[in-house]
Design an enzyme around this catalytic site. Structure first.
Site, PDB file in Angstrom:
ATOM      1  N   SER A  50      41.935  33.731  37.116  1.00 53.99           N
ATOM      2  CA  SER A  50      42.130  34.127  38.670  1.00 53.99           C
ATOM      3  C   SER A  50      42.908  32.985  39.112  1.00 53.99           C
ATOM      4  O   SER A  50      42.270  31.566  39.493  1.00 53.99           O
ATOM      5  CB  SER A  50      41.075  34.291  38.929  1.00 53.99           C
TER       6      SER A  50
ATOM      7  N   GLU B 221      42.372  29.175  43.650  1.00 56.87           N
ATOM      8  CA  GLU B 221      40.766  28.428  43.437  1.00 56.87           C
ATOM      9  C   GLU B 221      41.291  27.230  42.238  1.00 56.87           C
ATOM     10  O   GLU B 221      40.318  26.553  42.083  1.00 56.87           O
ATOM     11  CB  GLU B 221      40.317  29.886  42.337  1.00 56.87           C
TER      12      GLU B 221
ATOM     13  N   ARG C 180      32.216  29.753  43.763  1.00 51.83           N
ATOM     14  CA  ARG C 180      33.431  28.744  43.184  1.00 51.83           C
ATOM     15  C   ARG C 180      33.325  27.805  44.107  1.00 51.83           C
ATOM     16  O   ARG C 180      34.434  26.759  44.145  1.00 51.83           O
ATOM     17  CB  ARG C 180      34.916  29.513  43.128  1.00 51.83           C
TER      18      ARG C 180
END
Ligand code: EPU
Length: 342
Positions: A238, A335, A167
């Site tokens: 998420s 995130e 990520r």
């Protein structure tokens, strides 16, 4: 044509969380010339810039954004078959990512199928190094073309220059921050190459090699069970990253909670599925405070069930982080990208 810069536009409709205040200035860019013009406008007026590529990973402040928001609507794609089985896909950053996945699958090109049903546009995928079901976009990217909004120069980032991680990429750092991604070049293949390592997927195709559409359909079904429909409720998938901790920290965690699954990522580091910690260790799956909660089918997904504000979401996320730390001594980080007014 003159740039159509609008003022005080609500950003609620432009992020999948459906929260946030107004953009002081707002422009939809459809060509590379408009990208450069918008960069000029920001420089002339000394405005910070925010590029929105689908808005599926952003949490915009309730106070809004005091700069120029650029909505990326660059379109177009080209497939080029190589002499071997390889296929080069050159795609503009404002294309809807899942439409690109669907088209590559219907053409019989392997590579993107495991990334089916991810919201957002193509330009967002290298920034986050979007990943799911055993595949990360960084595994397929040959290069990324971008315009430096401060110098107007075009730059090609090779795969290694993108500095992809979990990520992560250069585009999330200060060095890559000034760049407006215009095109992404992907390496696909005509060779049958299913990636079935992910448990949820593997168990569907025992002793059987699935076709491309079967994999895509299967991923769409798996995701529909785990994620709420972002067109109906506010969510950004998420909310937190899965924490990566040292083996020593992992041993301490396992001494207390021996059932926690762990994934060794090399160099003595271990990735822990936070969804598992939230659900089985902290008992937070489905936990809700007012209009904000953790999704009942996937605890890593935070949901805005009504007209929650960004502040309510942040407070809720802080509470979750504190509970996780109290139980496991692990610090977790979002995130989702927070956008402040500035
Ligand atoms: N789990 C639970 N309870 C839950 C959620 C998960 O016990 O409520 C357990 C699962 O049983 C599994 C483990 O935790 O053993 C991991 O869960 P899952 O396979 O659902 O994946 P994840 O780690 O929670 C990651 C990505 C997702 C991606 C999926 C599938 C991150 C932060 N998230 O989720 O990406 O779709 O894997 O590959 O890495 C996103 O980034 O927005 C995103 C949705």
């Amino acid at each position: 044509m003159a740039l159509d810069v609008r003022e005080n536009i609500s950003l609620k409709e432009y992020t999948t969380f459906k929260t946030g205040g107004v953009a002081r200035y707002f422009v939809e860019v459809k060509t590379e010339e408009e990208v450069i013009e918008a960069g000029h406008f920001a420089k002339q007026n000394d405005l910070p810039l925010l590029i929105i590529c689908g808005g599926s990973n952003l949490l915009v402040s309730d106070e809004g954004f005091a700069g120029l928001v650029m909505i990326n609507s660059l379109k177009g794609s080209k497939y080029l078959e190589g002499e071997d089985d390889s296929v080069l896909l050159e795609v503009a950053s404002g294309e809807v990512f899942d439409e690109v996945v669907a088209e590559s699958v219907s053409r019989g090109y392997w590579g993107l199928e495991n990334l089916s049903a991810i919201p957002g546009t193509v330009g967002a995928t290298p920034v986050q190094n979007v990943g799911a079901y055993g595949c990360e976009i960084g595994d397929l990217i040959l290069q990324v073309e971008a315009i430096n909004l401060y110098t107007n120069n075009k730059k090609i980032f090779t795969n290694s220059q993108c500095k992809f991680g979990y990520r992560e990429s250069i585009f999330k750092t200060e060095e890559g921050n000034n760049f407006f991604i215009t095109k992404v070049f992907l390496k696909l293949s005509k060779e049958v190459s299913p990636k079935l390592s992910y448990a949820d997927l593997k168990k569907q195709f025992v002793d059987y090699i699935p076709t491309l559409p079967e994999i895509r359909n299967s991923i769409i079904v798996i995701r529909s069970k785990k994620f709420p429909d972002w067109k109906v409720v506010g969510t950004a998938g998420s909310f937190f990253k899965n924490p990566i901790i040292t083996s020593k920290q992992a041993d301490e965690l396992l001494a207390v909670y021996p059932e926690v699954p762990v994934y060794h990522t090399g160099a003595g580091m271990v990735k822990i599925p936070l969804g598992y910690l939230l659900d089985k260790v902290c008992g937070l799956k489905g936990y809700r405070q007012g209009k904000v909660g953790l999704y009942k089918e996937q605890a890593l997904v935070l949901v805005n069930y009504g007209d929650a504000t960004t502040n309510e979401i942040k407070n809720f996320a802080n509470e979750i982080s504190e509970i996780v730390f109290a139980k496991t001594k692990i610090n977790i980080s979002p995130e989702v990208r927070f956008i402040e007014k500035l």
